[in-house]
Design a protein around this motif. Structure first.
Motif, PDB file in Angstrom:
ATOM      1  N   ASN A  82      48.509  48.578  29.902  1.00 20.00           N
ATOM      2  CA  ASN A  82      48.899  47.977  31.175  1.00 20.00           C
ATOM      3  C   ASN A  82      47.707  47.810  32.122  1.00 20.00           C
ATOM      4  OD1 ASN A  82      51.570  47.615  30.521  1.00 20.00           O
ATOM      5  ND2 ASN A  82      52.236  49.588  31.363  1.00 20.00           N
ATOM      6  N   ILE A  83      46.864  48.831  32.213  1.00 20.00           N
ATOM      7  CA  ILE A  83      45.727  48.688  33.134  1.00 20.00           C
ATOM      8  C   ILE A  83      44.692  47.712  32.573  1.00 20.00           C
ATOM      9  CG2 ILE A  83      46.059  51.026  34.034  1.00 20.00           C
ATOM     10  CD1 ILE A  83      43.373  51.724  32.588  1.00 20.00           C
ATOM     11  N   PHE A 129      46.323  50.197  40.140  1.00 19.27           N
ATOM     12  CA  PHE A 129      47.571  50.071  39.391  1.00 19.27           C
ATOM     13  C   PHE A 129      48.692  50.876  40.049  1.00 19.27           C
ATOM     14  CE2 PHE A 129      50.531  51.134  35.986  1.00 19.27           C
ATOM     15  CZ  PHE A 129      50.688  49.919  35.335  1.00 19.27           C
ATOM     16  N   ALA A 160      45.452  45.002  30.804  1.00 13.36           N
ATOM     17  CA  ALA A 160      45.989  43.672  31.085  1.00 13.36           C
ATOM     18  C   ALA A 160      45.774  43.297  32.547  1.00 13.36           C
ATOM     19  CB  ALA A 160      47.476  43.634  30.738  1.00 13.36           C
ATOM     20  N   ALA A 161      45.968  44.264  33.439  1.00 13.19           N
ATOM     21  CA  ALA A 161      45.746  44.001  34.863  1.00 13.19           C
ATOM     22  C   ALA A 161      44.281  43.685  35.133  1.00 13.19           C
ATOM     23  CB  ALA A 161      46.194  45.209  35.683  1.00 13.19           C
ATOM     24  N   THR A 220      49.762  53.167  31.314  1.00  8.35           N
ATOM     25  CA  THR A 220      49.215  53.180  29.959  1.00  8.35           C
ATOM     26  C   THR A 220      47.934  52.361  29.949  1.00  8.35           C
ATOM     27  OG1 THR A 220      50.420  51.194  29.274  1.00  8.35           O
ATOM     28  CG2 THR A 220      51.527  53.331  28.969  1.00  8.35           C
ATOM     29  N   LEU A 261      53.847  48.151  38.408  1.00 10.47           N
ATOM     30  CA  LEU A 261      53.577  47.321  37.237  1.00 10.47           C
ATOM     31  C   LEU A 261      53.983  47.995  35.932  1.00 10.47           C
ATOM     32  CD1 LEU A 261      50.045  45.963  38.253  1.00 10.47           C
ATOM     33  CD2 LEU A 261      52.251  44.799  38.447  1.00 10.47           C
ATOM     34  N   GLY A 262      54.782  49.049  36.016  1.00 10.92           N
ATOM     35  CA  GLY A 262      55.225  49.714  34.803  1.00 10.92           C
ATOM     36  C   GLY A 262      54.542  51.054  34.616  1.00 10.92           C
TER      37      GLY A 262
END
Length: 335
Positions: free
Chosen positions: A88-89, A76, A91-92, A85, A81-82
């Protein structure tokens, strides 16, 4: 799992070889009368192994989740990718698993020899590593009875760790070959399923934990109904393989499955209940000296695999463990 055969009965009947009439007071009797002698089989522990297995399962899940979180965070950070959090990870990771699912499902034994290691995804590496471990341990213990027994689980002994090590040993080359054939048949399909999403760490946690639960099921059934099996060394990966089978059938109920050496096939959903009934019969009644299998381990593994999909183990066990690992690693400034 495989185990040597022992009789289920724990009572011996002894008759004097030379009957003679005897008189005792006003009563006479013959030594030809049969006498029942009962002997103790020794106690099989239950609470200790149960606590050990559940502790081991929790440790395995937390360790695998922490490893995957660390890998995801490293990837990440390489891409903008922002903020870092968990959402976020996660979703990735889900997007990555979706992209890899098709390739994972088509993974086969031939790919092990034709694809560079660096080109395999994490779940493919896990399946290959599991097969290599089983093969290596089999080779190391083949000519050493002492090493063989070191890996085997004997319920009457007070060694909890063999509940884990027994899933890597095998009783013979045919035993090993059939288990590895099944691993490469069902493993890639389960890895690419919505339950695992091509996550090597999740697949590792599921495989090892279900193998432990299968070993525990075998251990507990030596208390009842298979009392004499407490003396039998049991080992093999089939408990974990049956968990793979159960998870595969729950994810793909309309796919067909055939049994090796038997023509024809059945839908997975129908075949699953037939296999379940077969293993249940073997556990409670047995097949005499003809099938020396640890049916309880197969039944336990099958049940774990089915339950994991039915009760959504991904969202109820794996993802909460990942979130916990992320929060703790972030709090400790490990990521």
């Amino acid at each position: 799992m495989f185990r040597p055969h022992f009789s289920r009965k724990a009572t011996c009947r002894i008759v004097d070889p030379a009957p003679r009439a005897r008189v005792l007071g006003n009563h006479s009797y013959s030594t030809q009368q049969a006498h029942q002698y009962h002997f103790s089989l020794g106690r099989v522990r239950a609470l200790g192994p149960i606590l050990w297995v559940f502790t081991a399962v929790g440790t395995i899940y937390l360790g695998c989740a922490a490893y995957e979180v660390h890998q995801d965070v490293q990837e990440f950070k390489k891409l903008p990718l922002g903020p870092l959090t968990y959402a976020n990870i996660d979703a990735a990771r889900s997007n990555k698993g979706t992209r890899q699912a098709t390739a994972t499902k088509s993974f086969s034994l031939m790919d092990v020899f034709t694809t560079p290691w660096s080109n395999l995804n994490s779940s493919e590496k896990m399946i290959t590593t599991a097969a290599a471990l089983n093969l290596g341990i089999f080779a190391a213990t083949w000519n050493s009875p002492r090493a063989f027994l070191a890996f085997a689980h004997i319920p009457i002994n007070s060694r909890n760790f063999t509940l884990f090590t027994s899933m890597f040993g095998h009783a013979g080359s045919l035993h090993l070959s059939l288990n590895m054939y099944a691993l490469f048949s069902f493993g890639p399909q389960v890895a690419g399923s919505p339950t695992i999403e091509s996550s090597g760490s999740h697949l590792t946690a599921f495989y090892l934990s279900s193998g432990l639960m299968a070993s525990l099921a075998y251990h507990l059934t030596t208390i009842w109904p298979n009392k004499m099996s407490r003396f039998s060394p049991a080992l093999g990966a089939s408990g974990a393989i049956y968990a793979m089978l159960g998870a595969w059938a729950m994810n793909y109920p309309d796919q067909h499955i055939g049994i090796i050496f038997i023509p024809g096939s059945l839908p997975a959903e129908h075949a699953l209940w037939g296999i379940f009934a077969f293993e249940l019969w073997g556990t409670l009644i047995g097949f005499g000296p003809y099938l020396r299998w640890a049916h309880a381990a197969h039944l336990g593994g099958l049940g774990v695999g089915m339950a994991y999909v039915i009760y959504d183990g991904k969202n109820r066990m794996w993802k909460p463990t990942r979130r916990f690992a992320f929060n703790q690693m972030q709090r400790l400034k490990m990521i």
